[in-house]
Design a protein around this motif. Sequence first.
Motif, PDB file in Angstrom:
ATOM      1  N   TRP A  55      -3.240  -5.083  -7.107  1.00 17.08           N
ATOM      2  CA  TRP A  55      -4.522  -4.960  -6.406  1.00 17.08           C
ATOM      3  C   TRP A  55      -4.858  -3.543  -6.001  1.00 17.08           C
ATOM      4  O   TRP A  55      -6.020  -3.162  -6.007  1.00 17.08           O
ATOM      5  CB  TRP A  55      -4.638  -5.931  -5.235  1.00 17.08           C
ATOM      6  CG  TRP A  55      -3.595  -5.851  -4.167  1.00 17.08           C
ATOM      7  CD1 TRP A  55      -3.271  -4.761  -3.401  1.00 17.08           C
ATOM      8  CD2 TRP A  55      -2.749  -6.900  -3.727  1.00 17.08           C
ATOM      9  NE1 TRP A  55      -2.292  -5.082  -2.504  1.00 17.08           N
ATOM     10  CE2 TRP A  55      -1.945  -6.392  -2.681  1.00 17.08           C
ATOM     11  CE3 TRP A  55      -2.593  -8.233  -4.098  1.00 17.08           C
ATOM     12  CZ2 TRP A  55      -1.007  -7.160  -2.011  1.00 17.08           C
ATOM     13  CZ3 TRP A  55      -1.648  -8.985  -3.424  1.00 17.08           C
ATOM     14  CH2 TRP A  55      -0.871  -8.459  -2.409  1.00 17.08           C
ATOM     15  N   TRP A  56      -3.877  -2.688  -5.668  1.00 15.78           N
ATOM     16  CA  TRP A  56      -4.194  -1.295  -5.292  1.00 15.78           C
ATOM     17  C   TRP A  56      -4.665  -0.504  -6.506  1.00 15.78           C
ATOM     18  O   TRP A  56      -5.540   0.351  -6.391  1.00 15.78           O
ATOM     19  CB  TRP A  56      -3.021  -0.617  -4.592  1.00 15.78           C
ATOM     20  CG  TRP A  56      -2.658  -1.305  -3.313  1.00 15.78           C
ATOM     21  CD1 TRP A  56      -1.488  -1.942  -3.013  1.00 15.78           C
ATOM     22  CD2 TRP A  56      -3.488  -1.470  -2.155  1.00 15.78           C
ATOM     23  NE1 TRP A  56      -1.537  -2.489  -1.761  1.00 15.78           N
ATOM     24  CE2 TRP A  56      -2.760  -2.206  -1.206  1.00 15.78           C
ATOM     25  CE3 TRP A  56      -4.792  -1.077  -1.841  1.00 15.78           C
ATOM     26  CZ2 TRP A  56      -3.282  -2.550   0.037  1.00 15.78           C
ATOM     27  CZ3 TRP A  56      -5.303  -1.412  -0.594  1.00 15.78           C
ATOM     28  CH2 TRP A  56      -4.556  -2.133   0.325  1.00 15.78           C
ATOM     29  N   PHE A  85       0.833  -1.204   0.000  1.00 17.70           N
ATOM     30  CA  PHE A  85       0.000   0.000   0.000  1.00 17.70           C
ATOM     31  C   PHE A  85       0.871   1.259   0.000  1.00 17.70           C
ATOM     32  O   PHE A  85       0.647   2.191  -0.785  1.00 17.70           O
ATOM     33  CB  PHE A  85      -0.914  -0.028   1.235  1.00 17.70           C
ATOM     34  CG  PHE A  85      -1.803   1.162   1.391  1.00 17.70           C
ATOM     35  CD1 PHE A  85      -2.970   1.267   0.659  1.00 17.70           C
ATOM     36  CD2 PHE A  85      -1.488   2.161   2.297  1.00 17.70           C
ATOM     37  CE1 PHE A  85      -3.815   2.367   0.813  1.00 17.70           C
ATOM     38  CE2 PHE A  85      -2.319   3.257   2.461  1.00 17.70           C
ATOM     39  CZ  PHE A  85      -3.480   3.359   1.714  1.00 17.70           C
ATOM     40  N   GLY A 138       1.241   0.105  -9.579  1.00 15.19           N
ATOM     41  CA  GLY A 138       1.769  -1.030  -8.831  1.00 15.19           C
ATOM     42  C   GLY A 138       3.109  -1.476  -9.371  1.00 15.19           C
ATOM     43  O   GLY A 138       3.422  -1.284 -10.547  1.00 15.19           O
ATOM     44  N   TYR A 188       2.580   1.647  -3.425  1.00 15.17           N
ATOM     45  CA  TYR A 188       1.633   2.130  -4.436  1.00 15.17           C
ATOM     46  C   TYR A 188       1.466   3.645  -4.313  1.00 15.17           C
ATOM     47  O   TYR A 188       1.556   4.374  -5.296  1.00 15.17           O
ATOM     48  CB  TYR A 188       0.286   1.422  -4.281  1.00 15.17           C
ATOM     49  CG  TYR A 188      -0.825   2.076  -5.081  1.00 15.17           C
ATOM     50  CD1 TYR A 188      -1.020   1.766  -6.419  1.00 15.17           C
ATOM     51  CD2 TYR A 188      -1.666   3.027  -4.504  1.00 15.17           C
ATOM     52  CE1 TYR A 188      -2.022   2.359  -7.165  1.00 15.17           C
ATOM     53  CE2 TYR A 188      -2.675   3.633  -5.241  1.00 15.17           C
ATOM     54  CZ  TYR A 188      -2.845   3.307  -6.562  1.00 15.17           C
ATOM     55  OH  TYR A 188      -3.838   3.917  -7.297  1.00 15.17           O
ATOM     56  N   TRP A 189       1.185   4.117  -3.089  1.00 20.80           N
ATOM     57  CA  TRP A 189       0.913   5.543  -2.909  1.00 20.80           C
ATOM     58  C   TRP A 189       2.149   6.406  -3.105  1.00 20.80           C
ATOM     59  O   TRP A 189       2.050   7.515  -3.632  1.00 20.80           O
ATOM     60  CB  TRP A 189       0.235   5.809  -1.559  1.00 20.80           C
ATOM     61  CG  TRP A 189      -1.226   5.542  -1.689  1.00 20.80           C
ATOM     62  CD1 TRP A 189      -1.904   4.455  -1.227  1.00 20.80           C
ATOM     63  CD2 TRP A 189      -2.178   6.341  -2.402  1.00 20.80           C
ATOM     64  NE1 TRP A 189      -3.227   4.536  -1.600  1.00 20.80           N
ATOM     65  CE2 TRP A 189      -3.431   5.688  -2.319  1.00 20.80           C
ATOM     66  CE3 TRP A 189      -2.105   7.538  -3.097  1.00 20.80           C
ATOM     67  CZ2 TRP A 189      -4.587   6.202  -2.896  1.00 20.80           C
ATOM     68  CZ3 TRP A 189      -3.263   8.048  -3.675  1.00 20.80           C
ATOM     69  CH2 TRP A 189      -4.473   7.382  -3.571  1.00 20.80           C
TER      70      TRP A 189
END
Length: 161
Positions: free
Chosen positions: A130-131, A16, A125, A19-20
């Motif tokens: 998935w994110w 997570f 990603g 990703y961000w």
Amino acid sequence: MLLLTAFVAAFIFASFVEYWLHRWMHIDPRLGRDIIPHYEHHRANTANGVLLEFKDYALVVPLSFLAFLISIPIGISAVAGSIVYAAFSAYAHQLQHECPTKCVWLKMPVHYVHHKYNQWDCNFGLAVDWWDKIFGTYKAMDWLTPEELEKPAKGYLQIKW
């Protein structure tokens, strides 16, 4: 079971954060240009090797030390989960730059596509997609072209380490 949960939670949390951070590098030019040399990475379309990539991705590990506030075993599991994700992500990043067809756990190697089509607004990603799917930034592309199929076959370990 609690230790496995801490490991998995840290693994997911690390993905997570990755990703961000990657997405933020595309939103804020100061981060992508001045703080982290991400624009150069896009210009050159290369990766630094698994070990140097790991050094960068392991920056999320200190966050998992907060789990030591719960207990020492949970802290150890959380640190292990974030380290495993950093290693997996570093490997996946290098593999997508050198042998994207080997990323068999992804229907589409999102980071490879992100570079191939110069995507600045989607497919953030690196090791997982998935994110991108959750936050609506996944953009499916017909990526497997003759260019990829003509590349000489390499083994999973025949990448820059």
